[in-house]
Design a protein around this motif. Structure first.
Motif: not given
Lengths: 304, 491
Positions: A95-96, B238, A4, B234, A92-93, A98, A88-89
């Motif tokens: 994000x961690x 993260x 994903x 969220x 967000x998926x 990057x 951006x969506x």
């Protein structure tokens, strides 16, 4: 890296590249008022492939409606604003995975485009288009400067170069379909839109015609926005992303074929087939790569 | 700059009764008094802007719309001197140890129920009592690796525990983001103080989660299971995934095979050893809990029972942070640890007891009434602020379903100056420290501020803000290096 997330990285890079290309195409003719200008907007909308959608929402094609449609429109899923929203969506998926600074660049990019969409309908369009280009450069620069070049990086590269090849091909196609296609100014504008003017001049020393420009944008192996360069980069990225031993993954095969296709078809051969025909089959094959990637990520779950 | 409008009936963190500045705040007071209100307002706007660009936000759901908001950041930090903190630190660890022993007990031998220290029906008929956990041995007997305990101060400045959060306590990211923001906005003033470092606690948490892996392997796979990016916390997920260096996964990314949990990745399947889940119990496994859950992992509890994966926090911890069980925590501490509780509870009235019920109903205008299973400050009554109709309505509800509510005398939350509209005005605050495995407390914690004047509700969903919290060392020791976040001895 999750499947994903790999998919989201591809689309993150793709959407930012798409926004940048929209800005480039709009910029070309915005400041000009020559006779070929009106027809240009038509071919521009045709390039994006959303003619029917455009007709639904606007009565006539002119600078203002084309700008609105490609920049801020909510209705157009490929407008700059919508591209950034999707970028951006997707960010967000992932994000961690990057570095924070990269997420911040994407998020701030989206926020500034959103506030422009609210406040700036029709005002200072050129400044806005410059801003979109600059922010896209910032994103790409960050990727080069601080992201470890592992799998994640190669998915970003793959998304970016597939999109770039697609858009460059469409830009050539649109200019080629233009009623004033013999005008030198048209091709000069095309070169400017992909920032190829200086590089082209060095190669061709002042000769400017459709044949030379088309050849340059398809074949120039060292120009970063040419078809050949983009496909070569996408192939390299795919090899890094999908090298899991044998059998060779479908996207790699397809990209190898595309690479060959570009090498073997010289400009003479292309003109014989017809530029439009050549580009259309290129676009079809390029699309297939995207489908093949999607299939690996989402349909052969346990083996991927 | 500092509002002189102080209410005697509340403890003020910064000023004593004679309006003198408390010693630990002297430097801060001098520093902030010398800054112009305009400059402070600018810095506050800058903080807000930075948080928005960084995406340090949470989502508020209101009817059909959702809005992204930042947690308002108050630029004046809260200071807790080391001596005070040491008591809190020890008391909190003691409390979590006892709660952990309680959970282990009620899901095994149930001795505390047999000895009638806690009424059996209060525990086993509780909606959060998790039958799937009965007789199940959890890795290292650790039920609550990460707890958030809410602490307040009364009018004398004494610390009380208000609430335990043992399920999926949120807000930890703000502890770190607030500190980062302070050092960015006010580097000089941060350097003038010896502040207990907080970064080492994160590595401790990472190691602690790894240590729970049932499989013997040199590098266990730890993941954070999130309901997804539409969850209001969220950013917390993260942040933790990024800082702990673990994968952030959704239910669809995990699968079970042969009573083991695997993660689907581009490189194939990888066995998962520890799942730090930020998903409520009910959604964890559709085969055991809610069958309509799309967020969980089918077969997870079976793998858990087989001892092949650790779930953090364990399912079924909700029964121990219930507001009715809350009043028994001091008894638990004595029962399991044989120690005197170091921190007191806020007095709590259980309404099932007829005498207490009458007392509460007759004094409702002085009480705060809460639902035993509620969270987030919803569905509560604040007696002194309520109208006569509201009081009457609650009296009826309380008579009808006394078991669903508890009452506490109106708590005197302490006050702290907060920068509001160009002035430092006094606002009520509380504190949520985070406890790791009953062994370590992250120094400080999240100080929440009720930004509305006179308000006692600090929840972020209802207009609360937050501020950085400093544990101040009075003598030489170690300090956090501003550049690399490692710990260095101070000169």
């Amino acid at each position: 890296m999750l499947n994903r997330q790999a998919d989201s990285l591809i689309w993150l890079a793709r959407m930012i590249e798409r926004a940048e290309n929209n800005a480039r195409m709009l910029e070309v003719y915005y400041a000009e008022s020559t006779e070929e200008k009106e027809a240009y907007w038509e071919s521009l909308i045709a390039v994006t492939g959303d003619v029917a959608l455009f007709r639904q929402h606007y009565d006539q094609i002119d600078a203002l409606s084309a700008f609105d449609f490609l920049s801020f429109s909510d209705k157009n899923p490929n407008s700059i604003y919508q591209c950034l929203r999707q970028a951006r969506e997707n960010a967000l998926v992932v994000r961690e995975t990057l570095p924070n600074e990269i997420y911040e660049v994407v998020n701030a990019f989206y926020l500034v485009v959103r506030s422009c969409a609210e406040k700036l309908t029709g005002k200072a369009p050129l400044e806005f288009l410059h801003l979109v280009k600059k922010r896209s450069f910032l994103f790409q620069g960050m990727i080069e400067a601080i992201l470890p070049q592992g799998k994640g990086w190669s998915f970003l590269q793959l998304g970016r170069y597939l999109e770039r090849a697609d858009k460059t091909a469409r830009i050539i196609d649109a200019a080629n379909a233009h009623p004033y296609k013999e005008k030198e100014n048209l091709w000069l504008r095309v070169l400017l839109s992909v920032s190829a003017y200086e590089a082209y001049q060095r190669e061709w020393c002042g000769r400017m015609g459709p044949r030379e420009v088309i050849d340059f944008l398809i074949h120039q192996p060292d120009f970063p926005r040419s078809l050949r360069f983009s496909i070569a980069q996408a192939l390299e990225a795919a090899q890094k992303a999908f090298k899991n031993g044998l059998p060779i993954a479908e996207p790699i095969k397809l990209l190898e074929q595309l690479d060959q296709y570009l090498r073997f078809n010289t400009i003479d051969e292309i003109e014989r087939q017809g530029v439009h025909f050549f580009l259309q089959s290129f676009l079809r094959e390029n699309n297939k790569v995207g489908f093949a990637v999607n299939k690996i990520l989402f349909h052969s779950r346990d083996s991927a | 700059m500092f509002s002189l409008d102080r209410e005697k009936r509340f403890f003020n963190e910064m000023f004593d009764e004679a309006y003198g500045v408390r010693p630990c705040y002297e430097n801060l007071y001098d520093y902030f008094s010398n800054l112009s209100p305009m400059m402070l307002a600018n810095l506050q706007r800058k903080a807000e802007h930075l948080f928005i660009n960084l995406g340090v936000t949470f989502t508020v759901y209101h009817e059909s719309t959702s809005m992204e908001r930042t947690l308002p950041f108050d630029i004046l930090p809260r200071v807790i001197p080391e001596e005070e903190w040491n008591i809190l630190d020890e008391g909190l660890r003691q409390r979590v140890r006892a709660l952990n022993a309680f959970l282990r007990d009620i899901y095994h031998e149930q001795e505390i129920l047999r000895d009638q220290v806690i009424p059996r029906e209060l525990v086993v008929s509780h909606p959060d009592f998790c039958w799937a956990m009965v007789g199940l041995n959890v890795p290292m007997n650790e039920y609550i690796p990460l707890a958030g305990i809410d602490v307040i101060r009364d009018d004398q400045g004494k610390y009380f525990v208000l609430e335990d959060n043992l399920r999926v306590p949120s807000g930890i990211s703000y502890v770190y983001e607030n500190r980062k923001m302070m050092t960015q906005l006010f580097p000089e003033i941060c350097q003038q103080h010896i502040i207990e470092p907080i970064m080492p606690s994160l590595s401790y948490l990472a190691r602690y989660l790894q240590s729970l892996a049932p499989r013997r392997t040199s590098k266990p796979t730890v993941v954070l299971l999130t309901p997804g990016r539409y969850n209001s916390a969220y950013y917390d997920h993260v942040f933790l995934a990024q800082q702990l260096g673990i994968d952030l996964v959704e239910g669809q990314d995990l699968m079970t095979l042969d009573n083991r949990v695997f993660m689907r990745g581009v490189e194939g399947l990888r066995q998962v050893d520890v799942i730090y889940r930020r998903l409520d119990d009910a959604f964890l496994d559709p085969l055991v809990f809610r069958p309509d859950s799309m967020l969980g992992v089918p077969g997870l509890i079976s793998a858990y029972r087989a001892g092949n994966v650790a779930i953090v926090n364990a399912p079924g911890t909700g029964v121990a942070d219930d507001k009715a069980i809350f009043s028994f925590v001091p008894a638990m501490i004595e029962y399991y640890l044989g120690e005197k509780p170091l921190l007191d509870n806020v007095p709590t009235y259980l309404l099932k007891n007829r005498e207490e019920q009458d007392f509460v109903i007759n004094n409702l205008e002085k009480m705060v009434v809460k639902k035993t299973t509620g969270a987030g400050g919803y569905g509560m009554l604040i007696g002194p602020k309520a109208s006569e109709q509201e009081l009457e309505a609650f009296r009826k509800i309380l008579r009808k379903s006394p078991l669903d509510y508890i009452a506490q005398p109106t708590i005197q939350l302490s006050q702290h100056p907060s920068f509001i509209d160009g002035l430092f005005a006094n606002r009520h605050i509380d504190l949520r420290p985070f406890v790791i495995g009953g062994k370590k407390v992250i120094p400080g914690g999240l100080t929440r501020v009720a930004l509305r004047e006179g308000s006692l509700v600090v929840n972020s969903s209802q207009g609360g803000g937050s501020k950085d919290t400093w544990i101040l060392r009075s003598h030489r020791g170690e300090r956090e290096c501003q550049l690399c976040s490692t710990v260095k001895p101070t000169a």
